[in-house]
Design an enzyme around this catalytic site. Structure first.
Site, PDB file in Angstrom:
ATOM      1  CG  ASN A  79      -1.899   1.146   1.240  1.00 48.08           C
ATOM      2  OD1 ASN A  79      -1.859   2.019   0.382  1.00 48.08           O
ATOM      3  ND2 ASN A  79      -2.772   1.167   2.221  1.00 48.08           N
ATOM      4  CE  LYS A  93      -0.446   2.618   6.691  1.00 49.17           C
ATOM      5  NZ  LYS A  93      -1.881   2.729   7.078  1.00 49.17           N
ATOM      6  CG  LEU A 137     -18.377   3.603  11.688  1.00 48.75           C
ATOM      7  CD1 LEU A 137     -19.247   3.619  12.942  1.00 48.75           C
ATOM      8  CD2 LEU A 137     -18.876   4.631  10.675  1.00 48.75           C
ATOM      9  NE  ARG A 158      -6.380   1.164   0.178  1.00 48.36           N
ATOM     10  CZ  ARG A 158      -6.322   2.489   0.209  1.00 48.36           C
ATOM     11  NH1 ARG A 158      -5.162   3.112  -0.009  1.00 48.36           N
ATOM     12  NH2 ARG A 158      -7.397   3.213   0.455  1.00 48.36           N
ATOM     13  CG  HIS A 203     -13.139   3.159   3.287  1.00 46.68           C
ATOM     14  ND1 HIS A 203     -13.927   4.179   3.795  1.00 46.68           N
ATOM     15  CD2 HIS A 203     -11.863   3.513   3.556  1.00 46.68           C
ATOM     16  CE1 HIS A 203     -13.162   5.100   4.349  1.00 46.68           C
ATOM     17  NE2 HIS A 203     -11.900   4.711   4.220  1.00 46.68           N
ATOM     18  NE  ARG A 219     -10.664  12.203   3.653  1.00 44.73           N
ATOM     19  CZ  ARG A 219     -10.383  10.901   3.559  1.00 44.73           C
ATOM     20  NH1 ARG A 219     -11.308  10.007   3.877  1.00 44.73           N
ATOM     21  NH2 ARG A 219      -9.207  10.497   3.143  1.00 44.73           N
ATOM     22  N   GLY A 265     -11.122   7.964   8.535  1.00 46.11           N
ATOM     23  CA  GLY A 265     -11.897   8.084   7.304  1.00 46.11           C
ATOM     24  C   GLY A 265     -13.038   7.090   7.417  1.00 46.11           C
ATOM     25  CD  GLU A 284      -9.071  -1.779   3.921  1.00 40.04           C
ATOM     26  OE1 GLU A 284      -9.024  -1.183   2.834  1.00 40.04           O
ATOM     27  OE2 GLU A 284      -8.947  -1.207   5.019  1.00 40.04           O
TER      28      GLU A 284
END
Length: 396
Positions: A7, A14, A207, A90, A179, A239, A210, A382
């Site tokens: 990622n 990552k 949740l 990703r 997501h 955000r 982000g 993920e």
């Protein structure tokens, strides 16, 4: 298969090295401050963490640092990089071109580049990670897993914006959602926990700092809260979520902001941070609210209220709901937040068992015995989803 999951961000990378079948994680870590001075944190289960300062002018050096420590006789987990069967990347934005993961080839890279205007911060960084891996591991299969792909099953009535249609036709302006890999994973697990019914209606609440919600019918996304970009939806850490566009015109005229400054405010200075003036971390807000900080409490109340509104809207849009899923940092770990979001949802058949809900980071059914709607806590994974997609495509 042994899969390296990458990622890549603009100045960070990552990684997880894992078994796609069992989900076992052999090693994971983070390269930070790429292009500055370079820092690597490497973690292997059962061992002390390794932290090294390594020069990383580009993502090439970062990937090489990861591979070097993975094969290190003392700190590594493999004897040779030949043990890496494939690499899964990703990628934030796949636009309308990608409805599922794909093997990375020249055509795929060109399509990712075309999506840079839609994902200007993330897609270039994702490409840097891909290109670095291709350079260093040219014979290893590379797979792109898109954050947007799961949401591509939305019907036009859900993804179209009520602006001149030509902007959709010519400029690809539509709701995409993000997501997606998380929503895909937890919605599939929820179907399993429901007993794999032929038909299901599930609301997934991702949740965290982000946040996004998705409405899933029979395992496919029917709607989601984020939009063309990840700014839309309900308030997040920094955000704003959905706002009246008139606010932008008003503040830009009043303070002389240009659009870049205005978007920086909406992305980095708004959300619960903007309301509270305290923090974007919900744990800090809980502490401040407990000490009587009214703005911190207002920020929490606003977040809970907006999540409830989306749950209600999606329940109505789907014509009912069988399960509500809480996942990601807040969803998995905040006992109080789950309870407060479920308060008042009795009208749609939701009833939480407070004793069962006293749990963090575990997959569990927290609904009361007489609840008409199941409430699940499902830790997202993920990386496993990326690894599974990568293994499936690399085998073919």
């Amino acid at each position: 298969m042994k899969i390296l999951v990458i990622n890549a961000g603009s100045s960070s990378l990552k990684y997880q090295f894992m078994d796609s079948d069992s989900g076992e994680v052999f090693a994971k870590g983070l390269c930070e401050r790429i292009g500055i001075d370079g820092k690597l944190t490497h973690k292997v289960p059962g061992r002390d963490d390794v932290k090294n300062d390594i020069a990383m002018p580009t993502h090439n050096e970062a990937i090489q640092a990861v591979l070097d420590i993975m094969v290190d006789p003392q700190k590594g987990v493999i004897a040779s990089t030949d043990e890496i069967d494939a690499v899964g990347h990703r990628v934030l934005h796949g636009g309308a071109a990608f409805t599922e993961s794909c093997i990375i080839d020249d055509k795929c890279i060109e399509a990712i580049k075309k999506c840079i205007p839609l994902g200007p911060l993330h897609n270039p960084a994702n490409l840097m990670g891909i290109e670095a891996c291709q350079k260093i591991m040219p014979k290893t299969p590379q797979v792109a897993v898109f954050d947007t792909a799961f949401h591509m099953t939305m019907p036009p009535k859900a993804y179209i914006y009520a602006i001149p249609y030509e902007y959709y036709e010519k400029d690809d302006v539509r709701r995409y959602g993000f997501h997606g890999t998380s929503h895909r994973y937890v919605s599939a697990r929820a179907v399993d926990m429901l007993g794999n019914p032929a038909h299901s209606k599930i609301i997934c609440c991702h949740l965290g700092n982000g946040s996004s919600l998705s409405a899933c019918i029979d395992g496919k996304c029917a709607d989601t809260s984020m939009g063309l970009g990840p700014l839309a939806g309900f308030p997040m850490g920094t955000r704003s979520g959905d706002v009246d566009a008139t606010i932008l015109e008003y503040l830009m005229g009043r303070y002389g902001y240009d659009i870049k400054e205005m978007l920086n405010i909406l992305n980095k200075k708004s959300g619960v941070l903007g309301i509270s003036g305290v923090s974007s971390d919900f744990r800090d807000l809980d502490d401040a609210a407990a000490k009587g900080n009214e703005r911190a409490q207002l920020a929490l109340d606003k977040f809970i209220y907006e999540v409830k509104k989306f749950i209600g809207a999606y329940t109505t849009a789907m014509g009912g709901v069988d399960a509500i899923v809480f996942t990601a940092g807040i969803g998995e770990n905040s006992i109080d937040m789950r309870e407060k979001i479920c308060e008042g949802l009795e009208c749609i058949g939701v009833k939480l068992d407070k004793e069962k809900n006293n749990v963090r980071g575990k997959e569990v059914d927290v609904s009361a015995a007489d609840s008409k709607v199941k409430v699940f806590v499902i830790p997202t994974n993920e990386e496993l989803m990326i690894a599974m997609d990568t293994a499936s495509l690399a085998k073919n």
